[in-house]
Design an enzyme around this catalytic site. Structure first.
Site, PDB file in Angstrom:
ATOM      1  N   HIS A  71      72.438  52.545  17.360  1.00 64.83           N
ATOM      2  CA  HIS A  71      72.282  53.930  16.886  1.00 64.83           C
ATOM      3  C   HIS A  71      73.618  54.649  17.119  1.00 64.83           C
ATOM      4  O   HIS A  71      74.621  54.286  16.522  1.00 64.83           O
ATOM      5  CB  HIS A  71      71.098  54.556  17.643  1.00 64.83           C
ATOM      6  N   HIS A 113      72.350  49.950   7.314  1.00 65.42           N
ATOM      7  CA  HIS A 113      71.585  51.115   7.735  1.00 65.42           C
ATOM      8  C   HIS A 113      70.139  50.913   7.338  1.00 65.42           C
ATOM      9  O   HIS A 113      69.868  50.349   6.287  1.00 65.42           O
ATOM     10  CB  HIS A 113      72.132  52.387   7.060  1.00 65.42           C
ATOM     11  N   ASP A 152      79.373  55.511  11.145  1.00 63.86           N
ATOM     12  CA  ASP A 152      80.128  55.147  12.341  1.00 63.86           C
ATOM     13  C   ASP A 152      81.396  54.365  12.044  1.00 63.86           C
ATOM     14  O   ASP A 152      82.238  54.190  12.913  1.00 63.86           O
ATOM     15  CB  ASP A 152      79.246  54.306  13.268  1.00 63.86           C
TER      16      ASP A 152
HETATM   17  N1  ACO Z   1      76.169  42.687   9.950  1.00 59.52           N
HETATM   18  C1  ACO Z   1      75.618  41.527   9.485  1.00 59.52           C
HETATM   19  N2  ACO Z   1      74.349  41.439   9.032  1.00 59.52           N
HETATM   20  C2  ACO Z   1      73.597  42.542   9.047  1.00 59.52           C
HETATM   21  C3  ACO Z   1      74.096  43.770   9.504  1.00 59.52           C
HETATM   22  C4  ACO Z   1      75.440  43.833   9.971  1.00 59.52           C
HETATM   23  N3  ACO Z   1      75.946  44.958  10.414  1.00 59.52           N
HETATM   24  N4  ACO Z   1      73.126  44.700   9.408  1.00 59.52           N
HETATM   25  C5  ACO Z   1      72.071  44.088   8.909  1.00 59.52           C
HETATM   26  N5  ACO Z   1      72.338  42.779   8.679  1.00 59.52           N
HETATM   27  C6  ACO Z   1      71.444  41.795   8.101  1.00 59.52           C
HETATM   28  C7  ACO Z   1      70.357  41.405   9.099  1.00 59.52           C
HETATM   29  O1  ACO Z   1      70.755  40.295   9.867  1.00 59.52           O
HETATM   30  C8  ACO Z   1      69.195  41.119   8.194  1.00 59.52           C
HETATM   31  O2  ACO Z   1      69.369  39.827   7.686  1.00 59.52           O
HETATM   32  P1  ACO Z   1      68.071  38.917   7.324  1.00 59.52           P
HETATM   33  O3  ACO Z   1      67.385  39.640   6.205  1.00 59.52           O
HETATM   34  O4  ACO Z   1      68.662  37.604   6.911  1.00 59.52           O
HETATM   35  O5  ACO Z   1      67.240  38.852   8.561  1.00 59.52           O
HETATM   36  C9  ACO Z   1      69.361  42.093   7.047  1.00 59.52           C
HETATM   37  O6  ACO Z   1      70.768  42.421   7.015  1.00 59.52           O
HETATM   38  C10 ACO Z   1      68.573  43.372   7.208  1.00 59.52           C
HETATM   39  O7  ACO Z   1      68.921  43.941   8.450  1.00 59.52           O
HETATM   40  P2  ACO Z   1      67.911  44.589   9.456  1.00 59.52           P
HETATM   41  O8  ACO Z   1      68.342  44.320  10.853  1.00 59.52           O
HETATM   42  O9  ACO Z   1      66.515  44.232   9.082  1.00 59.52           O
HETATM   43  O10 ACO Z   1      68.116  46.089   9.142  1.00 59.52           O
HETATM   44  P3  ACO Z   1      67.627  47.228  10.055  1.00 59.52           P
HETATM   45  O11 ACO Z   1      67.247  48.326   9.163  1.00 59.52           O
HETATM   46  O12 ACO Z   1      66.610  46.781  11.029  1.00 59.52           O
HETATM   47  O13 ACO Z   1      68.915  47.584  10.921  1.00 59.52           O
HETATM   48  C11 ACO Z   1      70.936  48.492  11.619  1.00 59.52           C
HETATM   49  C12 ACO Z   1      69.791  48.568  10.603  1.00 59.52           C
HETATM   50  C13 ACO Z   1      70.382  48.491  13.051  1.00 59.52           C
HETATM   51  C14 ACO Z   1      71.784  49.742  11.455  1.00 59.52           C
HETATM   52  C15 ACO Z   1      71.743  47.210  11.339  1.00 59.52           C
HETATM   53  O14 ACO Z   1      72.253  47.245  10.026  1.00 59.52           O
HETATM   54  C16 ACO Z   1      72.863  47.025  12.340  1.00 59.52           C
HETATM   55  O15 ACO Z   1      72.633  46.499  13.426  1.00 59.52           O
HETATM   56  N6  ACO Z   1      74.117  47.478  12.007  1.00 59.52           N
HETATM   57  C17 ACO Z   1      75.208  47.414  12.919  1.00 59.52           C
HETATM   58  C18 ACO Z   1      75.102  48.532  13.938  1.00 59.52           C
HETATM   59  C19 ACO Z   1      75.413  49.885  13.342  1.00 59.52           C
HETATM   60  O16 ACO Z   1      76.385  50.057  12.637  1.00 59.52           O
HETATM   61  N7  ACO Z   1      74.571  50.885  13.685  1.00 59.52           N
HETATM   62  C20 ACO Z   1      74.772  52.270  13.243  1.00 59.52           C
HETATM   63  C21 ACO Z   1      73.682  52.695  12.336  1.00 59.52           C
HETATM   64  S1  ACO Z   1      74.018  54.317  11.726  1.00 59.52           S
HETATM   65  C22 ACO Z   1      73.588  55.352  12.962  1.00 59.52           C
HETATM   66  O17 ACO Z   1      72.793  55.112  13.816  1.00 59.52           O
HETATM   67  C23 ACO Z   1      74.277  56.639  13.002  1.00 59.52           C
END
Ligand code: ACO
Length: 431
Positions: free
Chosen positions: A267, A308, A366
């Site tokens: 987050h 996201h 971010d």
């Molecule tokens: N890098 C690589 N793969 C990713 C990433 C990433 N940053 N984000 C998502 N994926 C992949 C997941 O592994 C998943 O793959 P799968 O379908 O093969 O299992 C798919 O994309 C969907 O991702 P989820 O984790 O289901 O998406 P979710 O909505 O749960 O998570 C999150 C969103 C937590 C933001 C995620 O994208 C992440 O961890 N990003 C990196 C951290 C980040 O930048 N957070 C800031 C968010 S913005 C904020 O809070 C202000």
């Protein structure tokens, strides 16, 4: 309500429930499942709230597919370009942009509440010198309820308003103090003839031995960062504030809970994680290797600042910040900043890569905010604190909306998967 319904039939009993489909101003309609348990004895299971709207809200709207973010109907890019953080605070809290007179009055009240009780500043000394500033924030913001208990009646609108002003006004003072304490410098008191954002930056960077002077370009960039982070509908920290507040806890306690939720790297901690990741990648030549790792399901590494839960398109806030990054770096004569170059290269490769395209993983807010803050001179461990400063207006507005709407205490149910009933066995008889 427009009369549309969803009929749910329990295949075990043949019983059915007719559930209303409710349409909002915009966004996907929702199925009102409130009577599901009463009529069918069923609950729904949706860990992570992927298909669940937790509340009704009139504050912020996101269209994740189109990459649109609106505060009270106004698009974020227009607000970032034309408004100021204090005006955005007014807008979020009151629902409309202020007239000149309303703005002047509002800004004056915020400005007049920037000081904190001296005893609160003394309480910082109880923390270890090397404490993370977010750890101090969680504690000190919660502790505000020990200092300002004259306005904790959450059912009194005037009390809620006073607490809201206190929070918005004092949060930069507390945030700056948490930083000053961690670097062993004296606290800087607010200077109320400065703008909200310049005042905050001055409290962060001023030392007694030197004058404080900062370029208006950098102050504006920080103001934009605050605008862009001010609210984001029912994200993890806001939902935490609402849930904590639904027990009728005081607003300082509820927002302290929200700060705790914001801290995590999934987050608000992500911008800190982005810079750490850029450090780890080190050079443009290593980008390919890290992108490969991010795609490997067996590798826990993810590209920080990408993806996201709601945006399946370019995060509109990231667009504004990418431009702000250019502005700040050129103002500082750092056009060749290696981290920015690395970030641009990473964005290019990732957004052209089939994996990221298919999963709709774009840079989020971010991704660039850390580079700007770093250029301004803000240390990495303060990034999430800055986020908390900005998000305080969103949290308090959402909390106020919830209290005003008289929402019941939030109490989710569960699908129990543990042991069934069993009798206690004395320790002497256990194998
Ligand atoms: N890098 C690589 N793969 C990713 C990433 C990433 N940053 N984000 C998502 N994926 C992949 C997941 O592994 C998943 O793959 P799968 O379908 O093969 O299992 C798919 O994309 C969907 O991702 P989820 O984790 O289901 O998406 P979710 O909505 O749960 O998570 C999150 C969103 C937590 C933001 C995620 O994208 C992440 O961890 N990003 C990196 C951290 C980040 O930048 N957070 C800031 C968010 S913005 C904020 O809070 C202000």
């Amino acid at each position: 309500m427009n009369g549309d319904t969803l009929t749910v039939i329990d295949s075990r009993t043949g019983k059915e429930a007719i559930l209303p489909i409710i349409t909002g101003t915009d966004g996907p309609p929702v199925v009102d499942i409130a009577k599901l348990s009463k009529e069918l004895g069923l609950f729904t299971l949706d860990p992570g709230f992927r298909s669940t709207a937790s509340c009704r809200s009139r504050i912020t709207f996101i269209d994740g597919d189109k990459g649109v973010l609106l505060y009270r109907g106004y698009p974020i890019d227009q607000l970032a370009e034309k408004s100021s953080f204090v005006e955005v605070c007014y807008l979020l809290k009151n629902g409309e942009l202020p007239t000149k007179e309303q703005y002047t009055k509002y800004e004056k009240i915020v400005t007049e509440h920037t000081m904190v009780h001296e005893q609160l500043l003394n309480s910082f000394k109880g923390y270890r010198r090397d404490a993370h500033p977010m750890a101090i924030m969680v504690g000190v913001v919660g502790a505000l309820s020990a200092f300002y208990h004259d306005s904790l009646d959450i059912h009194n609108p005037r009390h809620r308003e006073v607490s809201s002003f206190r929070l918005i006004a004092k949060i930069p003072t507390i945030a700056a103090a948490s930083y000053k304490y961690s670097v062993g410098q004296p606290f800087v008191y607010p200077k109320n003839d400065l703008s909200y954002t310049e005042n905050f930056l001055r409290m962060l960077f001023k030392v007694p031995s030197q004058r404080f002077k900062m370029s208006p370009v950098l102050i504006r960039a920080m103001d934009q960062i605050l605008i862009l982070h001010a609210d984001h509908e029912q994200n993890a920290s806001t939902s935490t504030v609402r849930l904590a507040g639904s027990s009728q806890a005081n607003p300082f306690a509820a927002i302290s809970a929200g700060i705790g939720a914001l801290w995590g790297p999934a987050h608000g901690g992500a911008n800190e994680a982005v810079l750490n990741m850029l450090d780890e990648i080190g050079d443009v030549s290593n980008v390919g290797e890290f992108v490969k790792r991010a795609k490997d399901p067996k590798d826990p590494f993810r590209l920080m600042g990408f993806g996201h839960r709601v945006y399946k398109n370019y995060d509109p806030r990231a667009k504004v910040l990418k431009q702000a990054c250019h502005d700040v770096l050129s103002e500082l004569g750092q056009h060749d900043d290696p981290k920015f170059k690395l970030a641009l290269a990473l964005e290019k490769i990732a957004t052209e890569d089939e994996y990221f395209v298919e999963k709709k993983l774009y840079p989020n807010v971010d991704f660039y905010s850390g580079i700007i803050q770093s250029a301004i001179g803000i240390p990495t461990n303060m990034f999430t604190v800055i986020f908390a400063v900005a998000r305080t207006i969103g949290w308090i507005t959402q909390w106020d909306e919830m209290i005003e709407g008289g929402e019941a205490i939030g109490r989710p149910r569960q699908l129990y998967t543990g042991e069934g009933f069993r009798d206690y066995v004395h320790i002497s008889q256990r194998e």
